[in-house]
Design a protein around this motif. Structure first.
Motif, PDB file in Angstrom:
ATOM      1  N   SER A  75       0.938  -1.411  -0.661  1.00  0.00           N
ATOM      2  CA  SER A  75      -0.262   0.380   0.144  1.00  0.00           C
ATOM      3  C   SER A  75       0.725   1.495  -0.359  1.00  0.00           C
ATOM      4  N   SER A  76       1.705   1.321   0.641  1.00  0.00           N
ATOM      5  CA  SER A  76       2.993   2.476   1.286  1.00  0.00           C
ATOM      6  C   SER A  76       3.077   2.958  -0.606  1.00  0.00           C
ATOM      7  N   SER A  77       3.458   2.005  -1.517  1.00  0.00           N
ATOM      8  CA  SER A  77       4.098   2.475  -2.916  1.00  0.00           C
ATOM      9  C   SER A  77       3.609   2.978  -3.698  1.00  0.00           C
ATOM     10  N   ARG A  78       2.407   2.887  -3.304  1.00  0.00           N
ATOM     11  CA  ARG A  78       1.387   3.713  -4.017  1.00  0.00           C
ATOM     12  C   ARG A  78       0.544   5.067  -3.844  1.00  0.00           C
ATOM     13  N   ARG A  79       1.938   6.043  -2.559  1.00  0.00           N
ATOM     14  CA  ARG A  79       1.227   6.833  -1.887  1.00  0.00           C
ATOM     15  C   ARG A  79       1.719   7.972  -2.778  1.00  0.00           C
ATOM     16  N   ASN A  80       3.242   7.598  -3.179  1.00  0.00           N
ATOM     17  CA  ASN A  80       2.862   9.037  -4.122  1.00  0.00           C
ATOM     18  C   ASN A  80       2.075   8.393  -5.588  1.00  0.00           C
ATOM     19  N   LEU A  81       1.362   8.076  -5.519  1.00  0.00           N
ATOM     20  CA  LEU A  81       0.015   8.236  -6.969  1.00  0.00           C
ATOM     21  C   LEU A  81      -1.124   9.932  -6.412  1.00  0.00           C
ATOM     22  N   PRO A  82      -1.653  10.134  -7.742  1.00  0.00           N
ATOM     23  CA  PRO A  82      -2.114  11.340  -7.891  1.00  0.00           C
ATOM     24  C   PRO A  82      -3.064  10.900  -6.462  1.00  0.00           C
ATOM     25  N   LYS A  83      -3.164  12.339  -5.626  1.00  0.00           N
ATOM     26  CA  LYS A  83      -4.895  12.279  -4.616  1.00  0.00           C
ATOM     27  C   LYS A  83      -5.921  12.458  -6.068  1.00  0.00           C
ATOM     28  N   LEU A  84      -6.989  11.717  -4.906  1.00  0.00           N
ATOM     29  CA  LEU A  84      -8.324  11.718  -5.519  1.00  0.00           C
ATOM     30  C   LEU A  84      -8.875  12.507  -4.145  1.00  0.00           C
ATOM     31  N   PRO A  85      -9.821  14.141  -4.861  1.00  0.00           N
ATOM     32  CA  PRO A  85     -10.486  14.381  -3.917  1.00  0.00           C
ATOM     33  C   PRO A  85     -11.721  14.052  -3.103  1.00  0.00           C
ATOM     34  N   THR A  86     -11.535  14.057  -2.286  1.00  0.00           N
ATOM     35  CA  THR A  86     -12.429  14.071  -1.392  1.00  0.00           C
ATOM     36  C   THR A  86     -14.006  15.108  -1.013  1.00  0.00           C
ATOM     37  N   LYS A  87     -14.415  15.946  -1.720  1.00  0.00           N
ATOM     38  CA  LYS A  87     -15.863  16.374  -2.485  1.00  0.00           C
ATOM     39  C   LYS A  87     -16.282  16.190  -3.509  1.00  0.00           C
ATOM     40  N   SER A  88     -15.510  15.373  -4.365  1.00  0.00           N
ATOM     41  CA  SER A  88     -16.393  15.570  -5.883  1.00  0.00           C
ATOM     42  C   SER A  88     -16.432  14.322  -5.963  1.00  0.00           C
ATOM     43  N   LEU A  89     -18.431  14.097  -6.218  1.00  0.00           N
ATOM     44  CA  LEU A  89     -18.536  12.752  -6.688  1.00  0.00           C
ATOM     45  C   LEU A  89     -17.980  11.848  -7.796  1.00  0.00           C
ATOM     46  N   LEU A  90     -17.713  12.715  -8.712  1.00  0.00           N
ATOM     47  CA  LEU A  90     -16.972  12.122 -10.043  1.00  0.00           C
ATOM     48  C   LEU A  90     -15.541  12.857 -10.210  1.00  0.00           C
ATOM     49  N   GLY A  91     -15.082  13.358  -9.268  1.00  0.00           N
ATOM     50  CA  GLY A  91     -13.846  14.110  -9.412  1.00  0.00           C
ATOM     51  C   GLY A  91     -12.685  12.520  -9.782  1.00  0.00           C
ATOM     52  N   TRP A  92     -12.724  11.739  -8.946  1.00  0.00           N
ATOM     53  CA  TRP A  92     -11.522  10.343  -9.233  1.00  0.00           C
ATOM     54  C   TRP A  92     -11.389  10.066 -10.453  1.00  0.00           C
TER      55      TRP A  92
END
Length: 841
Positions: A75-92
């Motif tokens: 899991s920690s190897s993926r920590r540098n992936l782009p972060k997903l928005p926490t408020k937008s439903l479709l922003g991911w």
């Protein structure tokens, strides 16, 4: 001659009489497909919206690789992936779409890239075929037949070709009929074209994977890349010094270290007993803290917010701008909790009479039957003593001599030496000194490696026998589902239902049109879990071998039981090999709309539900209430689910095969298949990167399995087209397809001889020159690949011989476990999820 014609006419009239009931899958024009699209789209849209909401509300579940409670390397190897928005439903969606293959390779590894390449290849194949179908095949077919697709027979001719009818009735072919026969050459031509399109993209993807694999693995120098597994070691070489001397005398290279696997079954049993005692002791400590000031178990974890999945989950550490402030706040909270724990433990241990001390309550239980009888005893003291006894037993067992097995791991000085040794034939005797590349240390199934040859062979025999029996027994539920495809078979098993269906069109549509696809889907969801489970019992030496075996088993099941048996049930005459292509084509033609409905349901309806991780969600709902009693339980609860190839890949491979089979005659199935793989691509990409992990270390070796099964699909496609043309008496057109299976077999031959070795090994030229074994952790982390960073500090050693005999885990502080020794001393240790088989693959 007149008598023969009269008999044939009578047979045709008899068949015409009940044709609507006899056909395997009577299409109700486009009504069933329309209903299926509505139902599947509704289910899929509902699942998608629910996921978009839950992803924001419960990110510890749906963005599990960013979970602060999960510090596994996967899991920690993926920590540098782009972060997903926490408020937008479709922003991911756009963020996941923009992640390219190099980022997937860097953060998720080679196996994840291979999965994504497979889905992209399927999209490209079906898009190209669909364009040809829309622009060329369908317009020409509409001109000659009045139909866009020709995937099921006209209602008026009952599947009998125009030429056959003219022969039976003694009439001559009209000019239109002759033109129609010329039109069928289009099918022959596009059978070739679609075969070449599939082969082109197959080999293009294969070249991409091989080039990426060689470049990626060639620059590595991890311990896995330098280690070879040797099996079939004769008795005189089952000694470390003798084996090293033997290998080095071959002048292949210098041995760095060696581990001979021994019969450590007794140690395995002792550690299983220890795990049970440790859990009881941890429960006792948590109960003790609960009785003495720490009222919530959540306080023992590394965040002050609630982690109950039924409550609003406020986890968003990776997404906050004031991350440092939050980290400082968390550290402060934990320091006070750890200090409070230390104070409670220290003060309680100062009391000589713990049971009678009123200031600190101690958990107790009755030692007799079911905890109802016997003397009242202190549970912490009781389980601490038992843990001390079992630890003493383990220490004595570690010092004993164990019989060596015929398996060993040899670590060479360089990667090139290991590659040469893995591909070499060391001994002229059969089954002696068989070499292969070693699995990664965390990937090894040590309990299976410790088995004797007799035990392992017994497991293999019993599992093979059981799978064979299950394959036969599973024919019956498939037969049961097939009975719902037409009214006549339903009337035989359920007469009243058959009568109701005949009098109600909507009921006929629901039962014969929709119900079989849902029964088929339910069976296809449940049974693969059985094959994954049975693969774990077979005795494989690594989790990756186990996973690849489950891919093969599950594909065999869905291909044979849910495709061939289902398709040919009651129609194909397998005893007459000359009629196989004819009967298969007739069955597949009649089932075309069933497969359209099935692919629509799987793509639009079922794939979005995979985003919800329903199994994981149910596990949270149950375990968080009934099972989670200690910090260790919470660690396991919030661990990301495993993305298992055995469950995820066989069905898409079958869907691709079905789509290819109908590619020339049905643009509807091509469209449904394309939608299926587009949705599947996004779902799989999100899961592999953000919500799931793939710990097995197979380095892309699943691709040869995929390649061979797609080649099998091409054979079925060509056989179907031969039968389809034969059904319309276009025997010349069918004959011209006969070279294609031989050409397809040649494709398989090329792959097996030229590509398979590169899919399994690293070419010596691909290995970077001047490779140096890095000794320091900083050197390894600089410009290291994902696998190298994962294996820093690992060795090929039996875990139960070297793992620390830690005390119970009583709390978590950041990435550290807070442990307590038998004498009451509190200490910290970094999490290690591979220790004591703590990671459940």
């Amino acid at each position: 001659m007149i008598i023969v014609r009269s008999v044939i006419n009578f047979i045709l009239q008899f068949n015409n009489k009940d044709h609507d009931d006899d056909r395997i899958y009577k299409p109700h024009s486009t009504r069933v497909a329309r209903y299926q699209i509505i139902i599947a789209s509704t289910l899929g849209l509902f699942a998608f919206i629910v996921f978009s909401i839950l992803r924001i509300k419960y990110p510890r579940i749906y963005i599990a690789n960013f979970n602060q409670l999960n510090f596994s390397f996967h899991s920690s190897s993926r920590r540098n992936l782009p972060k997903l928005p926490t408020k937008s439903l479709l922003g991911w969606i756009p963020i996941v779409y923009k992640i390219n293959e190099s980022q997937i390779l860097e953060h998720a590894g080679l196996d994840a890239v291979v999965t994504m390449i497979f889905f992209k290849m399927c999209i490209r194949i079906l898009t190209t075929c669909l364009l040809f179908a829309i622009i060329i095949i369908s317009p020409i077919r509409y001109k000659f037949t009045g139909r866009v697709d020709q995937d099921y027979p006209d209602d008026g001719n009952n599947g009998t070709s125009t030429v056959t009818r003219h022969v039976l009735y003694g009439t001559d072919l009209s000019d239109d009929d002759k033109s129609y026969q010329k039109f069928l050459w289009l099918y022959t031509i596009f059978t070739y074209i679609f075969t070449f399109i599939t082969a082109y993209f197959l080999f293009e993807s294969t070249n991409k994977i091989i080039n990426m694999r060689q470049k990626y693995l060639g620059k590595q120098s991890s311990i896995t890349d330098r280690t070879v597994k040797i099996s079939g070691i004769p008795g005189k070489l089952r000694d470390e010094i003798e084996l090293i001397r033997y290998i080095e005398n071959l002048n292949i290279g210098e041995v760095d270290s060696v581990l001979i696997v021994r019969e450590w079954q007794k140690l395995n049993k002792l550690f299983k007993i220890r795990d049970k005692i440790l859990r009881k002791l941890e429960e006792s400590w948590v109960e003790f803290f609960h009785q003495n000031g720490i009222k919530s178990k959540n306080e023992l974890l590394n965040t002050s917010s609630s982690i109950d999945p039924h409550v609003g989950d406020s986890f968003n550490l990776p997404y906050r701008d004031n991350e440092n402030d939050q980290a400082a706040e968390t550290t402060s909270i934990h320091s006070s909790i750890v200090d409070q724990i230390s104070e409670i433990v220290e003060n309680s241990l100062l009391n000589s009479d713990l049971l009678n001390d009123s200031s600190y309550k101690r958990p107790t239980f009755k030692k007799g039957w079911f905890g109802l009888f016997g003397p009242q005893i202190d549970s912490i003291n009781f389980y601490t003593d038992k843990l001390s006894v079992i630890d003493s037993e383990i220490k004595r067992a570690r010092n004993k001599e164990y019989s060596p097995t015929s398996t060993a791991f040899l670590t060479m000085r360089t990667c090139a030496q290991a590659q040469m040794l893995a591909q070499a034939v060391l001994d002229p005797k059969v089954n002696h000194l068989i070499t292969s590349l070693a699995p990664a240390p965390h990937d090894i199934r040590w309990d299976n490696l410790c088995l004797t040859r007799q035990d392992r062979n017994t497991r293999i025999f019993l599992v093979t026998l059981f799978i064979g029996l299950m394959s036969i027994l599973l024919v019956y539920p498939v037969k049961y589902i097939a009975n719902f495809l037409n009214v006549k078979s339903i009337s035989k098993i359920m007469p009243k239902l058959g009568e109701a269906i005949k009098s109600h069109k909507w009921l006929k549509t629901a039962i014969t049109g929709l119900l079989p696809t849902y029964l088929f889907t339910i069976l296809n969801i449940i049974i693969p879990f059985f094959y994954v489970w049975i693969s774990k019992k077979q005795g494989f030496s690594s989790h990756s071998d186990e996973e690849l075996s489950s891919v093969a088993k599950n594909f065999f099941y869905i291909f044979v039981n849910l495709f061939l048996v289902f398709t040919t049930f009651g129609t194909a005459s397998l005893s007459d090999t000359t009629k196989i292509a004819y009967d298969l084509a007739q069955s597949l033609r009649d089932l075309s709309l069933f497969y359209v409905d099935l692919i629509i349901l799987q793509g639009l309806g079922i794939f979005p539900f995979k985003l919800l991780l329903l199994g994981n969600l149910i596990r949270f709902s149950t375990e968080s209430i009934f099972k989670c009693k200690t910090p260790r339980d919470y660690l396991k609860l919030y661990r990301p689910p495993i993305y298992n190839f055995g469950l995820q890949l066989p069905q898409p491979i079958l869907i691709l095969i079905i789509t290819l089979v109908y590619s020339v005659v049905s643009s509807k199935i091509l469209t449904a298949g394309l939608i299926y793989f587009i949705i599947g691509y996004f779902v799989s990409k999100y899961q592999l990167l953000y919500s799931c992990v793939h710990p097995p270390h197979s380095t892309g070796k699943v691709w040869p399995l995929i390649f061979r099964r797609i080649i099998l699909g091409l054979f079925i496609f060509q056989l179907f087209m031969v039968g389809t043309l034969a059904l319309q008496d276009a025997f010349t057109c069918a004959t011209f397809i006969s070279p294609l299976p031989l050409l397809t077999l040649y494709f398989l031959y090329i792959f097996h001889n030229q590509y398979t070795p590169l899919s399994m090994f690293i070419a010596l030229k691909a290995i970077e020159n001047g490779e140096i074994i890095q000794d320091s952790q900083n050197d390894m982390e600089n410009d290291a690949t994902l696998d190298e960073r994962r294996e820093i500090g690992t060795k090929y050693e039996y875990p139960n011989l070297v793992n620390d005999l830690d005390g119970p885990m009583i709390a978590l502080e950041g990435q550290d476990m807070v442990l307590i020794s038998p004498d009451g001393q509190i200490y910290k240790k970094q999490q290690n999820f591979y220790e004591n088989n703590d990671w459940d693959f």
